[in-house]
Write an enzyme that holds these catalytic residues in place. Structure first.
Site, PDB file in Angstrom:
ATOM      1  N   LYS A 174       0.816  -1.208   0.000  1.00 49.56           N
ATOM      2  CA  LYS A 174       0.000   0.000   0.000  1.00 49.56           C
ATOM      3  C   LYS A 174       0.857   1.269   0.000  1.00 49.56           C
ATOM      4  O   LYS A 174       0.403   2.328  -0.416  1.00 49.56           O
ATOM      5  CB  LYS A 174      -0.924   0.024   1.223  1.00 49.56           C
ATOM      6  CG  LYS A 174      -1.812  -1.212   1.423  1.00 49.56           C
ATOM      7  CD  LYS A 174      -2.930  -1.300   0.421  1.00 49.56           C
ATOM      8  CE  LYS A 174      -4.082  -2.213   0.821  1.00 49.56           C
ATOM      9  NZ  LYS A 174      -3.779  -3.603   1.091  1.00 49.56           N
TER      10      LYS A 174
HETATM   11  C1  LIG Z   1      -4.517  -4.758   0.687  1.00 50.56           C
HETATM   12  C2  LIG Z   1      -3.771  -6.037   0.648  1.00 50.56           C
HETATM   13  C3  LIG Z   1      -4.105  -7.060  -0.260  1.00 50.56           C
HETATM   14  C4  LIG Z   1      -5.284  -6.932  -1.185  1.00 50.56           C
HETATM   15  O1  LIG Z   1      -5.041  -5.981  -2.207  1.00 50.56           O
HETATM   16  P1  LIG Z   1      -6.260  -5.388  -3.058  1.00 50.56           P
HETATM   17  O2  LIG Z   1      -5.661  -4.323  -3.889  1.00 50.56           O
HETATM   18  O3  LIG Z   1      -7.248  -4.870  -2.067  1.00 50.56           O
HETATM   19  O4  LIG Z   1      -6.809  -6.519  -3.853  1.00 50.56           O
HETATM   20  C5  LIG Z   1      -3.322  -8.192  -0.283  1.00 50.56           C
HETATM   21  N1  LIG Z   1      -2.280  -8.359   0.566  1.00 50.56           N
HETATM   22  C6  LIG Z   1      -1.945  -7.406   1.460  1.00 50.56           C
HETATM   23  C7  LIG Z   1      -0.806  -7.661   2.378  1.00 50.56           C
HETATM   24  C8  LIG Z   1      -2.671  -6.219   1.531  1.00 50.56           C
HETATM   25  O5  LIG Z   1      -2.317  -5.283   2.420  1.00 50.56           O
END
Ligand SMILES: *Cc1c(COP(=O)(O)O)cnc(C)c1O
Length: 496
Positions: free
Chosen positions: A113
């Site tokens: 993120k």
């Molecule tokens: C947010 C997240 C996901 C999922 O990603 P999306 O873009 O919501 O599909 C998968 N793994 C981790 C560690 C995350 O923080």
């Protein structure tokens, strides 16, 4: 390049799309057309570093930003002081048969993120200026664990912004909670919300569509926006690292320009894998997109059958950031796959709101299945995968990444097409699950004792961003019911 809502309406600039987050009709913004990178252009991206690649890719999507602006923002977002100095998004071989891990967890909060949320505050504050908005922007975030901290870290101390995060009470890992509740800064607020992530996300969506509340905010000089992946400014930075991964494989001599690769993504809200789809449709030679889910496998069923049905049990799993039953970004893909027919999209979403399910027509399903494969892993399979990889290759991966590796092994069979697996979090973020999985060690003691044990067992050092939380006071302890979320925001902003 302009942006249009998946539910119709008039096109807006990238800056307007970023300021709004969600379109006024409840739809999500998508580009009206896509750029097209030639193989020669991709080969020249390979000669650049990560920030250079980011400027090239972003400038094709965010045409109302100058190269000078993008160069400055990207330089700040992906500075060596924030990511690994050697590489922002390293690609490492997993075993020898053409599988590669794209490590996306070397940013300030140890999950992917950060790629979006280090950049979004810079894009957003610039977008406010470009659109002539003279208000303090209030970012509301619903998080399944990782977005919250990444958004707090991105927005803390940014002038002209305030940020409020809701995470599901008991629905995150302990260290994820601690990352959020210890956040410093005067412009930040964190609440635990009773219920699961979908409840928190729905609560935030309700606040966003509350016209009276928007008016009250406006009178106090505030404007709501979103840092969830419904915001185009969250999605667009993620397109970059798929281009970058391809470049890394080119530079390492693993592929030649034009060779097709597959991509596997552990998926929750469908943002990350959709970014890979955008990369593919902007010219990156991606063959298949493999959508990996945990036991909350609503997407697996959808991709296999064409019926999206959220009427099912919700499970807490060892990959909590994917514990989601409503994948918001799917709406963007549906719009693009049904020939930009906003009428059809409105129909699906009305049906989802009313009955909790919808079924797409045969033509949409055929186009979906031509590009996407899907699979899921339960907690036992996830743990087994972590152990197998560790024992066979000496690579330690987190629970979310392991879900993708498991699904990828199943989807691939003996196929040797190079595949890039997005590794979305550091294994240290989920030490309590990784320890027993990889080493058969029951987690003991507090978060920090577990980080230590994992570090000793693996020979890897725990990221400073996590180990450094020890001794930091948890500032935010309030738990609210979903129905009281609006009141909580109002209280924090002293509205009434
Ligand atoms: C947010 C997240 C996901 C999922 O990603 P999306 O873009 O919501 O599909 C998968 N793994 C981790 C560690 C995350 O923080």
């Amino acid at each position: 390049m302009d942006y249009i809502s998946t539910r119709g309406g008039r096109p807006v600039s990238a800056a307007q799309a970023i300021v709004s987050g969600l379109a006024p009709d409840g739809g999500l913004y998508v580009p009206q057309s896509l750029p097209s990178f030639s193989l020669d252009e991709i080969a020249s991206l390979a000669k650049l570093g990560y920030t250079g690649r980011a400027v090239e890719v972003l400038s094709r999507f965010l045409t109302d930003f100058t190269r000078g602006e993008l160069t400055e923002y990207v330089g700040r977002a992906y500075a060596k002081s924030k990511f690994l100095p050697e590489a922002v998004a390293p690609v490492v071989p997993l075993g020898g048969d053409g599988a590669y891990i794209l490590e996306l967890f070397h940013g300030p909060t140890c999950a992917f993120k950060d790629f979006a949320l280090q950049l979004l505050p810079l894009l957003l504050t610039a977008s406010l200026k470009k659109t002539g908005v003279d208000k303090t922007v209030v970012i509301l975030v619903a998080t399944s664990g990782d977005t919250g901290k990444a958004a707090l870290e991105g927005f803390a101390g940014v002038p002209g912004t305030k940020i409020c995060v809701f995470y599901p009470d008991g629905g995150t890992s302990s260290i994820q909670r601690r990352q959020m509740t210890t956040q410093a800064g005067d412009n930040v607020m964190v609440f635990a919300a009773k219920g699961n992530f979908d409840d928190a996300q729905n609560g935030v969506k309700r606040i966003f569509t509350d016209a009276a509340f928007a008016k009250a905010l406006s009178e106090h000089g505030y404007l709501l926006s979103s840092a969830n992946s419904i915001n185009w400014g969250r999605l667009v930075p993620q397109i970059v690292y798929y281009f970058s991964a391809y470049c890394e494989l080119l530079n390492a001599g693993r592929i030649k320009a034009g060779d097709a690769i597959d991509v596997a993504v552990p998926t929750g809200n469908f943002g990350n894998i959709l970014a890979a789809w955008f990369a593919k449709h902007s010219g990156l030679p991606i063959r298949r997109l493999i959508c990996a889910s945990n036991r909350n496998n609503v997407l697996t069923d959808f991709i296999k059958t064409g019926t999206y049905d959220r009427n099912r049990d919700f499970f807490l799993t060892t990959s909590p950031s994917m514990d989601i039953l409503i994948s918001s970004n799917l709406e963007r893909l549906l719009y693009l796959l049904c020939g930009r027919d906003d009428g059809r999209v409105r129909g699906y979403m009305q049906s989802l709101a009313k009955t909790g399910s919808y079924t797409v027509e045969q033509d949409v399903l055929a186009r979906l299945q031509a590009e996407f494969s899907a699979g899921c892993a339960d907690d036992a399979q996830t743990a087994q995968t972590i152990r197998d990889i560790w024992e066979k290759t000496g690579y330690l991966c987190d629970t979310h990444t392991a879900v993708a590796v498991h699904v990828c092994e199943q989807a691939r069979g003996g196929d040797k097409t190079p595949i890039v697996i997005a590794s979305t979090a550091s294994p240290f973020k989920f030490a309590a699950s990784v320890l027993p999985a990889a080493f058969g060690v029951a987690p003991q003691g507090d978060d920090f004792a577990q980080l230590n044990t994992l570090s000793k067992a693996s020979g890897l050092s725990a990221p400073d961003a996590l180990a450094g939380l020890q001794g930091r006071k948890e500032r935010f302890l309030t738990v609210v019911a979903p129905a009281d979320m609006k009141q909580a925001v109002a209280g924090w902003l002293s509205l009434f």
